[in-house]
Design an enzyme around this catalytic site. Structure first.
Site, mmCIF file in Angstrom:
data_model
loop_
_atom_site.group_PDB
_atom_site.id
_atom_site.type_symbol
_atom_site.label_atom_id
_atom_site.label_comp_id
_atom_site.label_asym_id
_atom_site.label_seq_id
_atom_site.Cartn_x
_atom_site.Cartn_y
_atom_site.Cartn_z
ATOM 1 C CD GLU A 250 -1.906 2.041 2.240
ATOM 2 O OE1 GLU A 250 -1.265 3.082 1.988
ATOM 3 O OE2 GLU A 250 -2.430 1.794 3.323
ATOM 4 C CB CYS B 114 -2.346 5.821 3.338
ATOM 5 S SG CYS B 114 -3.374 4.782 4.391
#
Length: 508
Positions: A265, A302
């Site tokens: 990720e 994120c």
């Protein structure tokens, strides 16, 4: 064995705290630095070899035994709650309330996976009974089930020292699947990692699991991470971090003699589309909400909403003014480590030098390890033309994009790379505009949300925390939610196999 206030500074390998020659000193936001061992290829090999040996037993444990193991880990983490909050806050600069909440999220997802594997639906069991009299050919007895893949490598994340690190979602889902785990600890919070590793070690002992089921290798070098990804016995890797670091490791995983899945990720800019009716009805409210989401946790998520697409005109002017006013009252915040702070300052300076951007608000110069908000604006056409404006700036920096009409709004959507999230701020009158965007956004993002902000990821069955590249390296996976377990399983078909030889979960 360490207690909650004294650290060994060592690695946890095959159930024992093990020293290595190289060492590094932590750099906490507050409190005294501590010295930790810095492992390399030798320590990684020892841990992975132990994990492979453990898999021969752990991979065949019952779902109930693994569920109790996960719950015991959660209990052991909670027993160390005060120490985790104290050490974690000192190492990362995160406030104590955030660490307390993150600990609850960590133990909650461990218990969620325990319940998930008890139910057994994730096994996707299928049975085609034999048809010996079928013409022109008989059909054999076929039974299929999802089985664990083997030892998994996990990288601790800087921005979530609990929920995405030592016993975070990657570790919890791999252990739930039946896969031993080797964690490469993040050097930004090694003390936190050691406390959690000791909690897992205690759970292994209590539940009678193989000692190689979990390992923690502390390191501040790239060598340990590279060795973990390239070790021939590692079957998959979970990673949360920067695009540059994740892409380098992803390439290593692909170049192995036997490539393995690398579930990385790598971040996103998480666009927020403010549609016309919503802008007219509640533009100021949306602007304040966006400013709060942008600066939450000093922007170190994120899912931080890095760009906002606005209908151009006087209402966009008002949105910019409202957001700027809200951000002016935001003080500089302590960032996770010096590297993150330096990267943020470099990213903001890059935006400040762009001829395609106009400054909306920029906070005062901050101390070395702190970050202040910075917001710029541009036109949709300029943003599409200047591809560098789509680069993530990890921190409280954002860009307002003015779109003259629906065509320009769609052009921005189509120019997006893969994202973790995309948000629609909309009212009932915006349904046609939203319908035009949906076919594009569905291909761009792993999660599409309306009338909220993307910061905050619910841990639940239906959650998807993933997305097309470069948000992640595997568009078909999620690192949050129960579907995350599928990353560490593979389907196996048993043809005409006697019941005594089948996995227990297939025998009935």
């Amino acid at each position: 064995m360490p207690d909650q206030t004294t650290f060994t500074g060592k690695h946890l390998i095959d159930g024992a705290w093990v020293e290595s020659g190289d060492r590094f000193t932590s750099a906490p936001a507050s409190g005294a630095p501590r010295e930790f061992c810095s492992g390399g290829a030798a320590e990684i090999d020892r841990a992975v070899q132990a994990a492979e040996a453990a898999f021969r037993t752990y991979g065949w444990t019952s779902r109930e035994d693994r569920a109790r193991f996960l719950e015991t880990i959660a209990d052991e983490i909670e027993a160390r709650g005060a120490a985790l909050t104290e050490i974690g806050s000192g190492e990362t600069g995160l406030p104590t309330a955030r660490l307390d909440g993150e600990r609850g999220r960590t133990t909650g997802q461990l218990r969620l996976f325990a319940e998930h594997i008890r139910m057994g639906d994730y096994l996707d069991r299928r049975h085609d009974a034999a048809l010996p009299d079928r013409q022109p050919l008989p059909r054999p007895d076929l039974r299929m089930i999802q089985r664990p893949i083997g030892p998994v490598g996990v990288f601790g994340a800087s921005n979530f020292p609990l929920a995405f690190s030592t016993a975070g979602g990657d570790t919890a889902s791999a252990l739930a699947a039946g896969c031993p785990v080797v964690v490469k600890g993040h050097p930004g919070h090694p003390g936190t990692a050691e406390i959690v590793a000791e909690a897992i070690r205690a759970a292994i002992e209590t539940c009678g699991m193989p000692t190689g089921t979990f390992a923690l290798i502390q390191s501040n070098s790239n060598a340990a991470g590279e060795a973990l990804v390239q070790h021939p016995l590692i079957r998959a890797v979970g990673f949360t971090g920067s695009f540059r670091g994740g892409k380098a490791l992803f390439d290593l995983a692909c170049r192995r003699p036997e490539p393995i899945p690398f579930f990385g990720e790598l971040g996103a800019i998480n666009p927020v589309f403010v549609l016309p009716a919503a802008m007219e009805a509640r533009g100021a409210e949306i602007a304040k909400g966006w400013a709060a989401s942008l600066t939450m946790g000093v922007g170190q998520f994120c899912t931080n909403p890095g760009i906002v697409i606005l209908p151009d005109g006087p209402q966009a002017d008002a949105f910019a003014s409202t957001a700027a006013e809200a951000l002016k009252g935001t003080e500089a915040g302590v960032m996770l480590n010096d590297g993150v702070a330096q990267g943020y300052r470099a990213g903001v300076e890059k935006l400040a030098k762009s001829n395609a951007l106009k400054e909306v608000v920029r906070g005062p110069d901050a101390p070395a390890r702190c970050g202040s908000p910075a917001v710029y604006e541009t036109t949709a056409d300029a943003w599409v033309q200047h591809r560098e404006l789509a680069d993530e700036v990890f921190g409280p920096a954002g860009i307002l994009i003015r779109a003259k009409d629906e065509a320009e709004r769609l052009a921005v959507a189509e120019a997006l790379e893969g994202q973790l999230t995309a948000t629609l701020q909309m009212d009932d009158g915006d349904i046609p505009a939203a319908q035009a965007l949906m076919p594009v956004l569905e291909r761009k993002a792993g999660r599409i949300l309306a009338n909220g902000f993307p910061t905050g990821v619910e841990v639940a069955d239906a959650m998807v925390h993933g997305g097309p590249y470069p948000a992640t390296t595997n568009f078909g996976a999620t690192s949050v939610g129960t579907l995350a377990i599928r990353r560490f399983l593979r389907p196996v078909c048993f043809q005409n196999i006697a019941g005594a030889l089948l996995p227990d979960d297939l025998k009935d």
